[in-house]
Design a protein around this motif. Sequence first.
Motif, PDB file in Angstrom:
ATOM      1  N   LEU A 189       6.985  12.128 -59.130  1.00 43.86           N
ATOM      2  CA  LEU A 189       5.779  12.720 -59.713  1.00 43.86           C
ATOM      3  C   LEU A 189       4.537  11.860 -59.507  1.00 43.86           C
ATOM      4  N   ASP A 190       4.641  10.811 -58.683  1.00 43.29           N
ATOM      5  CA  ASP A 190       3.472   9.970 -58.423  1.00 43.29           C
ATOM      6  C   ASP A 190       2.311  10.824 -57.930  1.00 43.29           C
ATOM      7  N   GLU A 191       1.133  10.604 -58.493  1.00 40.42           N
ATOM      8  CA  GLU A 191      -0.038  11.429 -58.170  1.00 40.42           C
ATOM      9  C   GLU A 191      -0.577  11.142 -56.767  1.00 40.42           C
ATOM     10  N   GLU A 192      -0.550   9.900 -56.359  1.00 38.60           N
ATOM     11  CA  GLU A 192      -1.104   9.529 -55.065  1.00 38.60           C
ATOM     12  C   GLU A 192      -0.050   8.809 -54.216  1.00 38.60           C
ATOM     13  N   GLU A 193      -0.132   8.968 -52.940  1.00 33.20           N
ATOM     14  CA  GLU A 193       0.746   8.243 -52.033  1.00 33.20           C
ATOM     15  C   GLU A 193       0.008   6.998 -51.554  1.00 33.20           C
ATOM     16  N   LYS A 194       0.588   5.830 -51.888  1.00 33.78           N
ATOM     17  CA  LYS A 194      -0.120   4.594 -51.570  1.00 33.78           C
ATOM     18  C   LYS A 194      -0.243   4.363 -50.061  1.00 33.78           C
ATOM     19  N   GLU A 195       0.618   5.018 -49.273  1.00 35.14           N
ATOM     20  CA  GLU A 195       0.544   4.834 -47.827  1.00 35.14           C
ATOM     21  C   GLU A 195      -0.754   5.415 -47.255  1.00 35.14           C
ATOM     22  N   LYS A 196      -1.354   6.341 -48.013  1.00 33.62           N
ATOM     23  CA  LYS A 196      -2.588   6.961 -47.536  1.00 33.62           C
ATOM     24  C   LYS A 196      -3.823   6.183 -47.953  1.00 33.62           C
ATOM     25  N   ARG A 200      -5.832  -2.517 -49.005  1.00 32.14           N
ATOM     26  CA  ARG A 200      -4.798  -3.110 -49.859  1.00 32.14           C
ATOM     27  C   ARG A 200      -5.137  -2.964 -51.326  1.00 32.14           C
ATOM     28  N   ASP A 201      -6.397  -3.147 -51.691  1.00 33.58           N
ATOM     29  CA  ASP A 201      -6.794  -3.026 -53.097  1.00 33.58           C
ATOM     30  C   ASP A 201      -6.570  -1.619 -53.614  1.00 33.58           C
ATOM     31  N   GLU A 202      -6.860  -0.637 -52.785  1.00 37.15           N
ATOM     32  CA  GLU A 202      -6.645   0.751 -53.205  1.00 37.15           C
ATOM     33  C   GLU A 202      -5.161   1.044 -53.371  1.00 37.15           C
ATOM     34  N   ARG A 203      -4.337   0.479 -52.453  1.00 38.79           N
ATOM     35  CA  ARG A 203      -2.890   0.659 -52.575  1.00 38.79           C
ATOM     36  C   ARG A 203      -2.384   0.043 -53.880  1.00 38.79           C
ATOM     37  N   ARG A 204      -2.886  -1.135 -54.206  1.00 34.32           N
ATOM     38  CA  ARG A 204      -2.476  -1.779 -55.456  1.00 34.32           C
ATOM     39  C   ARG A 204      -2.895  -0.950 -56.666  1.00 34.32           C
ATOM     40  N   TRP A 205      -4.095  -0.397 -56.609  1.00 30.59           N
ATOM     41  CA  TRP A 205      -4.573   0.421 -57.732  1.00 30.59           C
ATOM     42  C   TRP A 205      -3.704   1.668 -57.899  1.00 30.59           C
ATOM     43  N   ILE A 206      -3.387   2.310 -56.764  1.00 27.16           N
ATOM     44  CA  ILE A 206      -2.536   3.513 -56.811  1.00 27.16           C
ATOM     45  C   ILE A 206      -1.164   3.169 -57.378  1.00 27.16           C
ATOM     46  N   GLU A 207      -0.601   2.062 -56.887  1.00 36.92           N
ATOM     47  CA  GLU A 207       0.717   1.653 -57.363  1.00 36.92           C
ATOM     48  C   GLU A 207       0.683   1.334 -58.855  1.00 36.92           C
ATOM     49  N   LYS A 208      -0.385   0.708 -59.314  1.00 30.44           N
ATOM     50  CA  LYS A 208      -0.509   0.381 -60.744  1.00 30.44           C
ATOM     51  C   LYS A 208      -0.575   1.648 -61.588  1.00 30.44           C
ATOM     52  N   GLN A 209      -1.357   2.632 -61.129  1.00 38.10           N
ATOM     53  CA  GLN A 209      -1.454   3.892 -61.865  1.00 38.10           C
ATOM     54  C   GLN A 209      -0.110   4.618 -61.900  1.00 38.10           C
ATOM     55  N   ASN A 210       0.564   4.650 -60.768  1.00 42.93           N
ATOM     56  CA  ASN A 210       1.861   5.324 -60.708  1.00 42.93           C
ATOM     57  C   ASN A 210       2.908   4.600 -61.558  1.00 42.93           C
ATOM     58  N   ARG A 211       2.863   3.263 -61.524  1.00 39.09           N
ATOM     59  CA  ARG A 211       3.812   2.474 -62.306  1.00 39.09           C
ATOM     60  C   ARG A 211       3.629   2.724 -63.799  1.00 39.09           C
ATOM     61  N   GLY A 212       2.396   2.813 -64.242  1.00 34.89           N
ATOM     62  CA  GLY A 212       2.134   3.103 -65.655  1.00 34.89           C
ATOM     63  C   GLY A 212       2.604   4.489 -66.047  1.00 34.89           C
ATOM     64  N   ALA A 213       2.377   5.473 -65.162  1.00 33.75           N
ATOM     65  CA  ALA A 213       2.811   6.845 -65.451  1.00 33.75           C
ATOM     66  C   ALA A 213       4.325   6.937 -65.494  1.00 33.75           C
ATOM     67  N   ARG A 214       4.995   6.236 -64.553  1.00 37.19           N
ATOM     68  CA  ARG A 214       6.458   6.252 -64.551  1.00 37.19           C
ATOM     69  C   ARG A 214       7.017   5.595 -65.807  1.00 37.19           C
ATOM     70  N   ALA A 215       6.399   4.500 -66.223  1.00 36.24           N
ATOM     71  CA  ALA A 215       6.863   3.806 -67.424  1.00 36.24           C
ATOM     72  C   ALA A 215       6.731   4.689 -68.658  1.00 36.24           C
ATOM     73  N   GLN A 216       5.610   5.441 -68.747  1.00 38.96           N
ATOM     74  CA  GLN A 216       5.425   6.328 -69.887  1.00 38.96           C
ATOM     75  C   GLN A 216       6.470   7.447 -69.897  1.00 38.96           C
ATOM     76  N   ARG A 217       6.727   8.025 -68.718  1.00 41.49           N
ATOM     77  CA  ARG A 217       7.734   9.094 -68.633  1.00 41.49           C
ATOM     78  C   ARG A 217       9.127   8.540 -68.924  1.00 41.49           C
ATOM     79  N   LYS A 218       9.395   7.327 -68.463  1.00 40.85           N
ATOM     80  CA  LYS A 218      10.693   6.699 -68.729  1.00 40.85           C
ATOM     81  C   LYS A 218      10.863   6.450 -70.223  1.00 40.85           C
TER      82      LYS A 218
END
Length: 348
Positions: A189-196, A200-218
């Motif tokens: 359910l990640d909103e953004e694909e970090k490969e796109k 590097r900073d944008e990839r880190r930001w995307i990963e951070k947002q996705n990680r927080g969303a996954r943690a909340q759902r978990k």
Amino acid sequence: MCIAAFAASVQFQVEPVGRWFEAFLKRRTRNVSASFRELEEEKELSEESEDEDLQLEEYPMLKTLDPKDWKNQDHYAVFGLGHLRYKATQKQIKAAHKAMVLKHHPDKRKAAGEKIVEGDNDYFTCITKAYEILSDPVKRRAFDSVDPTFDNAIPSKSEGKENFFKVYAPVFERNARYNFDSWREFSYLDEEEKEKAECRDERRWIEKQNRGARAQRKKEEMNRIRTLVDTAYSFDPRIKKFKDDEKARKEAEKKAKVDAKRKEQEEKERARQAELEAARLAKEKEEEEAKQVAMQAKKEKEIQKKASKKERQKLRTTCKVDFQCICSVTATTLKNAYVTYATTCFGA
């Protein structure tokens, strides 16, 4: 003709060679009675039977799928495995993919006169994406975690109280995948694909947002599982029996301790009473012995008293007789005796 001649048998030592020798080695290594070829043939027949038994359900919405919206498509339904879903084996997925390719590949359809959409906009891309997801154990687990057909419902207290096993058996069956491990994760359910991401900073930001969303759902999923377990625990008749047995065991241990302590106190009291009784008997014996000694002394004193009295009476009698004798002596006799004594002592 002699029948015995035909009945005689001759023994020959035979060794397996060629493929029979290979079968012999397999039997000896695997410790089985069937030959290697028989085992292989049985395996092939089993696999063919599994393929023959596979029933694919036609997905009427297949041709209307948008390849750009592949995340929202039902990958199992695309392959006609909607009735099996997570229970479908990799072999069944491969067989379903093969069947879909033979039927829906653009070249096949183009050869049949169908107009094909060029590029990745053709719905066949959805079939390719479905196979990419379901053939990869990690990606498939991610999709299974958010499977829209998965029932998250938890039985109510009233439902579980009436018929626990009938109500909760299917609930635990659908939740207990991967050996009861925490199998649901929400990367699908990640909103953004970090490969796109462009940098590097944008990839880190995307990963951070996705990680927080996954943690909340978990966290929400763990709360759901905890609620399920707590509810089931409160109504499971086996738990009640375990608790009753444990309570009975503790009460029995407590009673045994009380009885043991009571017996110990009784033993101590019996020992104390025995000591008191022994002391009493010893005292009585001592008093009895002192009494016997006193009685013996008194008795001896009485004997001495009687003997002394008897001696006094005897002396009194003797003195009386002597006095009477003395009184009977005449004055003449006394005078003569006196003269004799004086003559003897002093001379005439």
